[in-house]
Design an enzyme around this catalytic site. Structure first.
Site: not given
Ligand code: 3PG
Ligand code: MG
Length: 399
Positions: A206, A356
């Site tokens: 995103k 991440g």
């Protein structure tokens, strides 16, 4: 950094003292087997734990895992982490089946010099993440009662205003652990004095998640290479048809504005791998971004893009990479992420992988971790640091 660190605490002597270490042991677990699929975050905290053990401290470790809703949920138990931590330390880790209850109290009481206990998931308690200061404070009081000093080594959680991150350090003598110190040193270097050219590679799904960091980086980077799901909103903003690819309509104006302000420093893919559906079994082709079929979705950057991005990366003296270039978990769409990761390993300058997914990708693709300058353990935390935000966990250590 104006923060006391582990060496300061060790210099005071910790032998026989109880030290509470906040770690980020939020590791990915296999949905079916519950096995740890990437133990990078556990390994990252070993230097701090080993130094404390060697100095004779009784080490009480605490962490969150996943996002349970303030009550015990066996899916999110830290029990498998306790086992793995014990294996990696080569020492027994006493596991408390609650966080501040009877089991925890017993485990802490019985802890001798050089021994380690792990408390159950902090987020099994509503006080950990509460927005209410009093509720958070009451939980922080209980945690703080377990120790005489606090070490924050949970870099991946320093952007959270949670009891164990933000409120416990207000109640105990506090220092940054080895991992937090290293992460902050590395990211400060990127933010304030990157060697040039400074090339940033951003991916992930995103634009909205990355908007703040793009805004913050735009004035300082020499090149910003954009791949991953988020590239399709940029490509659409440039006028390309993107078929069924991920698209954030509401971000189109923002992307147009960023492209204009970037004055050519924002670089987008020239080709993508377009598939019939989001599946490893889907039919797929590499297509130029000018010809993405209406019934297809882009799931990776194409080979021409990989070589163009690699060329820019090859000239860099500093590289920061956050976010995969495609759906690397599915073999047909892993080549883009692999290609970019491999090109980063050849850079002569300083290279940093954001936490991440990108850190997980490095390990999942079997790349040599030591060929990167630094692999951060914090995804959100490293981005927020680079955005220039005040991070509650760091602010608490400074006070
Ligand atoms: C992470 O994995 O992002 C950190 O452990 C923080 O977890 P959170 O996003 O659930 O707060
Ligand atoms: Mg997160």
């Amino acid at each position: 950094m104006s923060i006391r660190n582990l060496d300061d605490l060790l210099a005071e002597g910790v032998s026989g003292r109880r030290v509470l270490v906040r770690a980020d042991l939020n590791v990915p677990l296999d949905k079916e087997t519950g096995q740890i699929t990437d133990d990078g975050r556990i390994r990252a905290v070993l230097p701090t734990l080993t130094a404390l053990r060697d100095a004779g401290a009784a080490v009480v470790v605490c962490s969150h895992l996943g996002r349970p809703k303030g009550a015990p949920d066996p899916k999110y138990s830290l029990a498998p982490v306790a086992d793995r931590l014990g294996e990696l330390l080569g020492a027994e880790v006493a596991f408390a089946t609650d966080t501040v209850g009877e089991s925890a109290r017993k485990a802490v009481e019985q802890l001798g010099a050089g021994q380690v206990a792990l408390l159950e998931n902090l987020r099994f308690n509503a006080g950990e993440t509460s927005k209410d200061e009093t509720e958070r404070g009451a939980f922080a009081d209980q945690l703080a009662a377990f120790a005489e000093a606090y070490v924050d080594d949970a870099f991946g959680a320093v952007h959270r205003r949670h009891a164990s991150v933000h409120d416990v350090p207000a109640r105990l003598p506090h220092v940054a652990g080895r991992l937090v110190l290293r992460e902050v040193e590395v990211l400060a270097r990127l933010r304030h004095e990157p060697d040039r050219p400074y090339v940033v590679v951003l991916g992930g799904s995103k634009v909205s998640d990355k908007l703040a960091v793009i805004e913050a980086l735009l004035p300082t980077v020499d090149k910003l290479l954009i791949g991953g799901g988020m590239c399709f909103t940029f490509l659409r903003a440039q006028g390309h048809e993107v078929g069924k690819s991920l698209l954030e309509e509401e971000m189109l104006d923002t992307c147009r504005d960023l492209l204009a302000r970037g004055e050519g420093r924002i670089v987008l893919p020239v080709d993508v791998v377009a598939a019939t559906e989001f599946s490893a079994e889907a039919a797929y082709d590499t297509v130029p971004v000018t010809a993405i079929p209406a019934d297809r979705l882009g799931l990776d950057i194409g080979p021409r893009t990989v070589s163009e991005f690699a060329e820019a990366i090859g000239t860099a003296r500093t590289v920061f990479w956050n976010g995969p270039m495609g759906v690397f978990e599915l073999a047909p769409f892993a080549a883009g992420t692999r290609g970019i990761a491999e090109s980063i390993t050849t850079v002569k300058g300083f290279t940093v992988v954001g936490g991440g997914d990108s850190a997980a990708a490095v390990r999942a693709l079997g790349l040599d971790e030591s060929s990167f300058g630094h692999i951060s353990t914090g995804g959100g935390a490293s981005l927020e640091y680079l955005e220039g935000k005040a991070l509650p966990g760091i602010v608490a250590l400074e006070q």
